[in-house]
Design an enzyme around this catalytic site. Structure first.
Site, PDB file in Angstrom:
ATOM      1  N   ASP A 216      -9.652   2.454  -4.222  1.00  0.00           N
ATOM      2  CA  ASP A 216      -8.687   2.314  -3.129  1.00  0.00           C
ATOM      3  C   ASP A 216      -7.806   3.553  -3.115  1.00  0.00           C
ATOM      4  O   ASP A 216      -8.314   4.661  -3.064  1.00  0.00           O
ATOM      5  CB  ASP A 216      -7.902   1.008  -3.312  1.00  0.00           C
ATOM      6  CG  ASP A 216      -7.283   0.491  -2.036  1.00  0.00           C
ATOM      7  OD1 ASP A 216      -6.835   1.297  -1.212  1.00  0.00           O
ATOM      8  OD2 ASP A 216      -7.207  -0.739  -1.857  1.00  0.00           O
TER       9      ASP A 216
ATOM     10  N   ARG B 222      -7.186  -0.186  13.175  1.00  0.00           N
ATOM     11  CA  ARG B 222      -5.823   0.120  12.753  1.00  0.00           C
ATOM     12  C   ARG B 222      -5.807   1.321  11.812  1.00  0.00           C
ATOM     13  O   ARG B 222      -6.829   1.716  11.252  1.00  0.00           O
ATOM     14  CB  ARG B 222      -5.192  -1.074  12.024  1.00  0.00           C
ATOM     15  CG  ARG B 222      -5.848  -1.430  10.683  1.00  0.00           C
ATOM     16  CD  ARG B 222      -4.988  -2.428   9.926  1.00  0.00           C
ATOM     17  NE  ARG B 222      -5.590  -2.927   8.705  1.00  0.00           N
ATOM     18  CZ  ARG B 222      -5.569  -2.297   7.533  1.00  0.00           C
ATOM     19  NH1 ARG B 222      -4.993  -1.116   7.430  1.00  0.00           N
ATOM     20  NH2 ARG B 222      -6.129  -2.851   6.469  1.00  0.00           N
TER      21      ARG B 222
ATOM     22  N   GLU C  46       0.839  -1.213   0.000  1.00  0.00           N
ATOM     23  CA  GLU C  46       0.000   0.000   0.000  1.00  0.00           C
ATOM     24  C   GLU C  46       0.869   1.257   0.000  1.00  0.00           C
ATOM     25  O   GLU C  46       2.073   1.209   0.237  1.00  0.00           O
ATOM     26  CB  GLU C  46      -0.898   0.034   1.241  1.00  0.00           C
ATOM     27  CG  GLU C  46      -2.354  -0.337   0.994  1.00  0.00           C
ATOM     28  CD  GLU C  46      -3.146   0.773   0.290  1.00  0.00           C
ATOM     29  OE1 GLU C  46      -2.525   1.770  -0.133  1.00  0.00           O
ATOM     30  OE2 GLU C  46      -4.368   0.636   0.181  1.00  0.00           O
TER      31      GLU C  46
ATOM     32  N   ASN D 224      -9.605   5.506   2.782  1.00  0.00           N
ATOM     33  CA  ASN D 224      -8.604   5.170   1.779  1.00  0.00           C
ATOM     34  C   ASN D 224      -8.091   6.403   1.051  1.00  0.00           C
ATOM     35  O   ASN D 224      -7.730   7.382   1.678  1.00  0.00           O
ATOM     36  CB  ASN D 224      -9.163   4.112   0.820  1.00  0.00           C
ATOM     37  CG  ASN D 224      -8.509   2.760   1.018  1.00  0.00           C
ATOM     38  OD1 ASN D 224      -7.295   2.685   1.184  1.00  0.00           O
ATOM     39  ND2 ASN D 224      -9.287   1.700   1.022  1.00  0.00           N
TER      40      ASN D 224
ATOM     41  N   ASN E  33      -4.920   3.128   8.297  1.00  0.00           N
ATOM     42  CA  ASN E  33      -4.928   2.716   6.896  1.00  0.00           C
ATOM     43  C   ASN E  33      -4.229   3.799   6.067  1.00  0.00           C
ATOM     44  O   ASN E  33      -3.211   4.327   6.476  1.00  0.00           O
ATOM     45  CB  ASN E  33      -6.361   2.441   6.427  1.00  0.00           C
ATOM     46  CG  ASN E  33      -6.411   1.509   5.228  1.00  0.00           C
ATOM     47  OD1 ASN E  33      -5.707   0.502   5.198  1.00  0.00           O
ATOM     48  ND2 ASN E  33      -7.236   1.822   4.246  1.00  0.00           N
TER      49      ASN E  33
END
Length: 285
Positions: A196, A99, A19, A147, A101
């Site tokens: 995303d 968490r 990512e 995102n 991102n």
């Protein structure tokens, strides 16, 4: 339109959930993370130099700092690494089952950092702004999977933002540190995958990776889909311009949750000379 854009492998690796690619111009290197591997990766295309750092917990993003080192969006909050490797929490906010991102640095040098629940419970995450001194403001709450983030080159008050399950890319207008307007910019059709990570090019066009869609989309500043690039993986996660002149588009990918093997899943791909990127802003803290 779909095209025959060349696609190469920039880094052959097996990240579970690659990512957040980011070009670091000071070091002429690409930075990205393997969220579930708890690792921050770097790659210098000029000579192939690579580094891998285990940060001890799941890491959603890592971005350059103005004074050197990195700012990181971790499971338990946002922290910074100095060039000597020493670590400091900027915003320590551990929540069981949640968490960090994706994250991005805004034009003013602040970090916008998203969170999500591991079980992807609707509304379990948020998007917060971390000032250089660590001061924190919630920009968007009740997010599911926070995102992609990017800013309009014409007006930095406007940010592009993705909450993936909505299948939408939205624009956020921010005034005095608060989101005062949120509008739909583009919506993906059912079956096209989920938006995303994203990046904005020098023409103001938005490039977005489609999780479970196996492609990239580019949208004009008017929200019109004008380019589709098929990829050799089902789960691209994010994209960013880098390399000489910011002409190459790097794409991170994931292999987690795939129901069949994919040779390139988890690697970093690159589309050479595909467009013109914009210089990024380092975190000012």
């Amino acid at each position: 339109m779909s095209d025959g854009t060349p696609i190469e492998v920039a880094v052959a690796t097996d990240a579970a959930l690659g990512e957040g690619p980011t070009w670091d111009p000071a070091a002429e290197r690409l930075i990205w993370v393997d969220i579930l591997g708890s690792r921050v990766h770097t790659h210098r295309p000029a000579d192939g130099t690579r580094t891998v750092t285990d940060v001890g917990q799941h890491v959603g993003a890592a971005k350059p700092r103005a004074g050197g080192g990195l700012v990181v969006n971790l499971r338990d909050g946002v922290g910074s690494y100095d060039p000597d490797g020493s670590f400091t929490w900027l915003h320590h906010d551990p929540v069981p089952g949640r968490r960090g991102n994706d994250a991005a640095v805004a034009p003013d040098g602040s970090l916008w950092a998203g969170t999500m629940r591991y079980d992807e419970r609707p509304g379990g995450g948020s998007l917060v702004r971390i000032a250089p001194d660590g001061g924190t403001t919630t920009l968007v709450d009740r997010v599911t999977i926070s995102n992609g983030l990017g800013w309009s080159p014409e007006d930095p008050r406007y940010a592009y933002y993705v909450d993936s399950p909505t299948r939408r890319i939205d624009t956020l207008r921010v005034e005095e540190g608060k989101v005062v307007e949120r509008r739909r910019f583009a919506t993906l059709a059912p079956g096209a995958g989920y938006p995303d990570g994203l990046t904005v090019d020098a023409d103001g066009c938005v490039w977005v990776a489609l999780w479970d869609g196996g492609r990239l989309h580019r949208y004009t500043p008017d929200g019109i889909l004008d380019r589709t690039v098929p990829l050799p993986v089902r789960r691209p996660t994010a994209c960013a311009f880098g390399g000489p002149g910011l002409r190459d588009l790097y794409v991170t990918t994931a292999r987690t949750g795939l129901d069949r093997p994919e040779p390139l899943a988890g690697s970093v791909l690159v589309l050479p000379d595909v467009g013109q990127g914009l210089p990024g802003t380092p975190f000012a803290g």
